[in-house]
Design a protein around this motif. Structure first.
Motif, PDB file in Angstrom:
ATOM      1  N   LEU A 254      -4.111  28.219  53.031  1.00 22.62           N
ATOM      2  CA  LEU A 254      -4.401  29.393  52.214  1.00 22.62           C
ATOM      3  C   LEU A 254      -4.954  28.992  50.855  1.00 22.62           C
ATOM      4  O   LEU A 254      -4.533  28.000  50.261  1.00 22.62           O
ATOM      5  CB  LEU A 254      -3.112  30.212  51.990  1.00 22.62           C
ATOM      6  CG  LEU A 254      -2.380  30.725  53.230  1.00 22.62           C
ATOM      7  CD1 LEU A 254      -1.070  31.365  52.816  1.00 22.62           C
ATOM      8  CD2 LEU A 254      -3.242  31.729  53.987  1.00 22.62           C
ATOM      9  N   THR A 255      -5.901  29.815  50.379  1.00 22.96           N
ATOM     10  CA  THR A 255      -6.359  29.637  49.009  1.00 22.96           C
ATOM     11  C   THR A 255      -5.296  30.201  48.083  1.00 22.96           C
ATOM     12  O   THR A 255      -4.383  30.916  48.503  1.00 22.96           O
ATOM     13  CB  THR A 255      -7.682  30.373  48.771  1.00 22.96           C
ATOM     14  OG1 THR A 255      -7.450  31.789  48.906  1.00 22.96           O
ATOM     15  CG2 THR A 255      -8.749  29.924  49.751  1.00 22.96           C
ATOM     16  N   ILE A 256      -5.439  29.933  46.804  1.00 21.02           N
ATOM     17  CA  ILE A 256      -4.450  30.434  45.864  1.00 21.02           C
ATOM     18  C   ILE A 256      -4.470  31.961  45.813  1.00 21.02           C
ATOM     19  O   ILE A 256      -3.434  32.608  45.667  1.00 21.02           O
ATOM     20  CB  ILE A 256      -4.667  29.823  44.458  1.00 21.02           C
ATOM     21  CG1 ILE A 256      -3.445  30.082  43.563  1.00 21.02           C
ATOM     22  CG2 ILE A 256      -5.942  30.356  43.818  1.00 21.02           C
ATOM     23  CD1 ILE A 256      -3.483  29.300  42.264  1.00 21.02           C
ATOM     24  N   GLY A 257      -5.661  32.561  45.990  1.00 19.03           N
ATOM     25  CA  GLY A 257      -5.761  34.012  46.000  1.00 19.03           C
ATOM     26  C   GLY A 257      -5.062  34.610  47.211  1.00 19.03           C
ATOM     27  O   GLY A 257      -4.378  35.634  47.108  1.00 19.03           O
TER      28      GLY A 257
ATOM     29  N   PRO B 277       3.317  21.927  45.939  1.00 16.21           N
ATOM     30  CA  PRO B 277       2.217  21.001  46.287  1.00 16.21           C
ATOM     31  C   PRO B 277       0.974  21.761  46.751  1.00 16.21           C
ATOM     32  O   PRO B 277       1.068  22.840  47.332  1.00 16.21           O
ATOM     33  CB  PRO B 277       2.816  20.174  47.414  1.00 16.21           C
ATOM     34  CG  PRO B 277       3.827  21.070  48.052  1.00 16.21           C
ATOM     35  CD  PRO B 277       4.417  21.881  46.932  1.00 16.21           C
ATOM     36  N   SER B 278      -0.162  21.191  46.459  1.00 18.67           N
ATOM     37  CA  SER B 278      -1.428  21.785  46.918  1.00 18.67           C
ATOM     38  C   SER B 278      -2.451  20.673  47.117  1.00 18.67           C
ATOM     39  O   SER B 278      -2.334  19.592  46.540  1.00 18.67           O
ATOM     40  CB  SER B 278      -1.951  22.801  45.894  1.00 18.67           C
ATOM     41  OG  SER B 278      -2.254  22.164  44.654  1.00 18.67           O
ATOM     42  N   ASP B 279      -3.443  20.967  47.964  1.00 17.30           N
ATOM     43  CA  ASP B 279      -4.567  20.058  48.180  1.00 17.30           C
ATOM     44  C   ASP B 279      -5.833  20.739  47.680  1.00 17.30           C
ATOM     45  O   ASP B 279      -5.818  21.912  47.286  1.00 17.30           O
ATOM     46  CB  ASP B 279      -4.706  19.717  49.665  1.00 17.30           C
ATOM     47  CG  ASP B 279      -3.529  18.883  50.176  1.00 17.30           C
ATOM     48  OD1 ASP B 279      -3.100  17.977  49.440  1.00 17.30           O
ATOM     49  OD2 ASP B 279      -3.035  19.170  51.288  1.00 17.30           O
ATOM     50  N   ARG B 280      -6.939  20.009  47.722  1.00 12.86           N
ATOM     51  CA  ARG B 280      -8.235  20.572  47.331  1.00 12.86           C
ATOM     52  C   ARG B 280      -9.167  20.513  48.527  1.00 12.86           C
ATOM     53  O   ARG B 280      -9.190  19.512  49.264  1.00 12.86           O
ATOM     54  CB  ARG B 280      -8.842  19.769  46.174  1.00 12.86           C
ATOM     55  CG  ARG B 280      -7.998  19.737  44.905  1.00 12.86           C
ATOM     56  CD  ARG B 280      -8.196  20.958  44.049  1.00 12.86           C
ATOM     57  NE  ARG B 280      -7.414  20.903  42.821  1.00 12.86           N
ATOM     58  CZ  ARG B 280      -7.524  21.787  41.831  1.00 12.86           C
ATOM     59  NH1 ARG B 280      -8.400  22.785  41.937  1.00 12.86           N
ATOM     60  NH2 ARG B 280      -6.765  21.686  40.768  1.00 12.86           N
ATOM     61  N   ASN B 281      -9.918  21.584  48.732  1.00 11.11           N
ATOM     62  CA  ASN B 281     -10.917  21.556  49.805  1.00 11.11           C
ATOM     63  C   ASN B 281     -12.202  20.916  49.280  1.00 11.11           C
ATOM     64  O   ASN B 281     -12.258  20.448  48.127  1.00 11.11           O
ATOM     65  CB  ASN B 281     -11.158  22.964  50.369  1.00 11.11           C
ATOM     66  CG  ASN B 281     -11.695  23.928  49.324  1.00 11.11           C
ATOM     67  OD1 ASN B 281     -12.154  23.513  48.251  1.00 11.11           O
ATOM     68  ND2 ASN B 281     -11.666  25.224  49.633  1.00 11.11           N
ATOM     69  N   ALA B 282     -13.219  20.932  50.108  1.00 12.97           N
ATOM     70  CA  ALA B 282     -14.481  20.277  49.742  1.00 12.97           C
ATOM     71  C   ALA B 282     -15.108  20.899  48.510  1.00 12.97           C
ATOM     72  O   ALA B 282     -15.854  20.245  47.770  1.00 12.97           O
ATOM     73  CB  ALA B 282     -15.456  20.345  50.919  1.00 12.97           C
ATOM     74  N   SER B 283     -14.817  22.182  48.289  1.00 13.66           N
ATOM     75  CA  SER B 283     -15.379  22.881  47.126  1.00 13.66           C
ATOM     76  C   SER B 283     -14.519  22.703  45.879  1.00 13.66           C
ATOM     77  O   SER B 283     -14.856  23.219  44.806  1.00 13.66           O
ATOM     78  CB  SER B 283     -15.514  24.372  47.439  1.00 13.66           C
ATOM     79  OG  SER B 283     -16.345  24.570  48.565  1.00 13.66           O
TER      80      SER B 283
END
Length: 313
Positions: A13-16, A39-45
């Motif tokens: 899920l995105t933060i939104g 915890p969170s990861d980052r996508n390609a964008s």
């Protein structure tokens, strides 16, 4: 909240999207992520993405925060440096302290609402500050006053035991203090801060310890309260013939001579003080002692009658 995932489609899920599902503001989730709590990861964008573990962690963080735990305690729980039970126990103590404070503040507000006239800013501030003092701080205020009044007086001196009684504040204001108890505490605190009152108590303490003959000049206090109190209530003038009859009843027929009357009146003036009696009455309100009618007015009438009769030809 149940973590929104299925076995076929892992959560991503995105933060939104996470904000929409949980009802939490995006800024809150972002802040907790920046603090390392979620915890969170980052996508390609470069956008934050949250998996099922992050969603479950967010649920726990939100619960702990809603219970009032600070970020430091939350972090300690998440890193297993402290157990939830340990943190909860500490938080219970903090909540109990805050509850007592809120109840005291409520009692202050009720007291202010009952006041017939508009209180000044100093009175409002004083009420709030004094009501919120800890038990130790309140006791220190009283102990400091008693220490000044009885400094240098031996513990076994006549009348010195009164110091113990004057320290008898309750350990705490009640969990749900009445406006009367808050008002009594505020008045008591102002009283012991008054230098004139402290000096008066000191005078009485020293006289009681060093001049035991004062006590011998006084007749039975109960007789004074009974007969002088009744005479005062009935409006008997201290210099009247009827007052002389009252003195006869107080002294059981053996009214002293002029010198004895003057000495007895001097002793009454020394030991009968309305503010000191008020001190005991305020302690009574705080400790839940039975209320008693003031006795000092009866002694004041008694002293006036002694002097009035003495001055007659």
């Amino acid at each position: 909240m149940t973590a929104p995932h299925t076995s076929d489609h892992p959560v991503s899920l995105t933060i939104g999207q996470l904000a929409q599902r949980t009802g939490l503001p995006v800024r809150t989730i972002r802040f907790w992520s920046d603090e390392g709590l979620v915890p969170s990861d980052r996508n390609a964008s470069g956008h934050r993405m949250y998996d099922a573990v992050a969603v479950a962690r967010l649920d726990l963080v939100r619960t702990l925060r809603e219970l009032g735990l600070g970020l430091g305690d939350v972090r300690a729980v998440l890193t297993r440096r402290r157990g939830v039970g340990e943190v909860a126990q500490a938080h219970v103590r903090a909540l109990e302290s805050r509850i007592r404070e809120l109840k005291a503040q409520r009692a202050v507000c009720v007291l202010l609402a009952r006041t017939g006239t508009e209180p000044d800013e100093r009175s409002v501030t004083l009420m709030n500050d004094l009501a919120r003092l800890s038990a130790a701080e309140r006791q220190h205020l009283i102990d400091e006053f008693v220490d000044r009044a009885f400094a240098g007086i031996p513990d076994d001196a006549p009348g010195a035991g009164i110091a113990t009684g004057m320290r008898s504040l309750p350990a705490e204001l009640p969990d749900d203090p009445t406006p009367e108890q808050v008002g009594a505490w505020v008045e008591l605190a102002e009283l012991v801060r008054d230098p004139d009152f402290a000096a008066r108590c000191r005078e009485m303490a020293v006289a009681g310890a060093t001049a035991p003959e004062h006590r011998e000049r006084l007749t039975d206090p109960a007789a004074v309260i009974e007969h002088a109190g009744a005479a005062r209530a009935a409006g008997v003038a201290p210099g009247s013939a009827q007052a002389e009859q009252v003195l006869g009843r107080i002294f059981d027929g053996a009214v002293p001579d002029a010198a004895g009357r003057a000495a007895a009146a001097d002793s009454v003036d020394l030991f009968a003080d309305r503010r000191v009696e008020r001190y005991w009455a305020l302690l009574g309100v705080l400790n839940g002692w039975p209320a008693r009618e003031p006795s000092v007015p009866a002694f004041e009438w008694f002293a006036a009658a002694l002097r009035a009769q003495d001055s007659q030809p």
